[in-house]
Design an enzyme around this catalytic site. Structure first.
Site, mmCIF file in Angstrom:
data_model
loop_
_atom_site.group_PDB
_atom_site.id
_atom_site.type_symbol
_atom_site.label_atom_id
_atom_site.label_comp_id
_atom_site.label_asym_id
_atom_site.label_seq_id
_atom_site.Cartn_x
_atom_site.Cartn_y
_atom_site.Cartn_z
ATOM 1 C CG HIS A 1 34.663 28.204 116.303
ATOM 2 N ND1 HIS A 1 33.302 28.073 116.680
ATOM 3 C CD2 HIS A 1 33.646 26.761 115.142
ATOM 4 C CE1 HIS A 1 31.884 28.549 116.364
ATOM 5 N NE2 HIS A 1 32.426 26.793 115.547
ATOM 6 C CD GLU A 2 35.865 24.939 112.745
ATOM 7 O OE1 GLU A 2 35.342 24.302 113.166
ATOM 8 O OE2 GLU A 2 35.946 26.289 111.943
ATOM 9 C CD GLN B 1 31.000 22.426 111.741
ATOM 10 O OE1 GLN B 1 32.030 22.603 111.792
ATOM 11 N NE2 GLN B 1 30.243 23.562 112.517
ATOM 12 N N GLY C 1 35.223 28.061 108.861
ATOM 13 C CA GLY C 1 34.997 27.399 109.177
ATOM 14 C C GLY C 1 34.975 26.264 109.718
ATOM 15 C CB CYS D 1 28.410 27.146 115.238
ATOM 16 S SG CYS D 1 28.884 25.171 115.295
ATOM 17 C CG LEU D 2 28.495 26.351 109.134
ATOM 18 C CD1 LEU D 2 29.909 26.119 108.195
ATOM 19 C CD2 LEU D 2 27.516 27.756 108.220
ATOM 20 C CG HIS E 1 33.229 22.289 116.231
ATOM 21 N ND1 HIS E 1 32.580 21.532 116.576
ATOM 22 C CD2 HIS E 1 33.681 23.294 115.299
ATOM 23 C CE1 HIS E 1 30.969 23.099 115.696
ATOM 24 N NE2 HIS E 1 31.937 23.576 115.396
HETATM 25 O O1 GNR Z 1 31.124 30.519 109.520
HETATM 26 C C1 GNR Z 1 32.122 30.285 111.018
HETATM 27 N N1 GNR Z 1 31.619 31.945 111.080
HETATM 28 C C2 GNR Z 1 33.029 31.686 112.501
HETATM 29 C C3 GNR Z 1 33.351 33.040 113.230
HETATM 30 C C4 GNR Z 1 33.870 33.599 114.039
HETATM 31 C C5 GNR Z 1 34.068 32.528 115.308
HETATM 32 C C6 GNR Z 1 33.711 31.448 114.170
HETATM 33 C C7 GNR Z 1 33.546 30.975 113.116
HETATM 34 S S1 GNR Z 1 33.461 29.316 112.448
HETATM 35 C C8 GNR Z 1 31.649 29.672 111.941
HETATM 36 C C9 GNR Z 1 31.955 28.289 111.044
HETATM 37 C C10 GNR Z 1 31.998 26.759 112.118
HETATM 38 O O2 GNR Z 1 30.417 26.425 112.274
HETATM 39 N N2 GNR Z 1 32.774 25.965 112.029
HETATM 40 O O3 GNR Z 1 32.959 25.312 112.541
HETATM 41 NI NI NI Z 2 31.244 25.428 114.532
#
Ligand code: GNR
Ligand code: NI
Length: 174
Positions: free
Chosen positions: A136-137, A51, A46, A94-95, A140
């Protein structure tokens, strides 16, 4: 399509609220395509526009496992309409917090509405990893990171390591 640079903590932009989009045009689709390429190359499942340094309410997701069966999802102005009472726990990464992972509990299911790649209104019910990833997104887009759900001690430890890591990278470059 071109790959963009991913913003990592600590960077104040990650704490800002992203803005709602008014129209879907080719320029926006170009940004979405760049986000997808950036996400695939990271690799991640995601990515939110913030980001890559753009404060717009845009998300790309692909939770498919096999490389040859890509299933990209583009969400414009996503809104979580409802969340289930039951929860599930996933190990999240999270990246923008490279190298750090933690188990996070979130509502197991959620309903979302959004605008798709072509500008059409859509509504879906998400469960499993997709539900977690969407939440999660959307976090952000509101300046929230998964470390905000951890104890202050764990959160500060991760932030400290990321600051240290950035300082070391700067030493190499300068
Ligand atoms: O790559 C990602 N893996 C992930 C694993 C579990 C829950 C959420 C994620 S999102 C993350 C990429 C990212 O930072 N998205 O904002
Ligand atoms: Ni993230």
């Amino acid at each position: 399509m071109s790959k963009r640079e991913i913003v990592t903590e600590p960077d104040p932009i990650l704490r800002k609220k992203s803005e709602t989009l008014e129209k879907v045009d080719d320029e926006l689709r170009n940004l979405l395509d760049d986000m997808l390429e950036t996400m695939y190359s990271a690799p991640g499942i995601g990515l939110a526009a913030v980001q890559v340094g753009v404060l717009k309410r845009l998300i790309v997701i692909d939770i498919s496992k096999e490389k040859d069966k890509k299933n990209p999802l583009f969400l414009i102005n996503p809104e979580i309409i409802s969340k289930s009472k039951n929860t599930s726990i996933y190990e999240e990464g999270c990246l923008s917090l490279p190298g750090h992972y933690a188990e996070i509990e979130r509502p197991a299911e959620c309903y979302i509405k959004y605008i798709d790649y072509y500008g059409n209104k859509k509504e879906i019910k998400a469960n499993g990893l997709l539900s977690t990833c969407i939440q999660h997104e959307v976090d952000h887009l509101n300046g929230i990171l998964f470390i905000d759900y951890l104890s202050k001690l764990k959160k500060d430890m991760i932030l400290k390591k990321l600051v240290k890591h950035k300082k070391e990278i700067n030493k190499i470059i300068l």
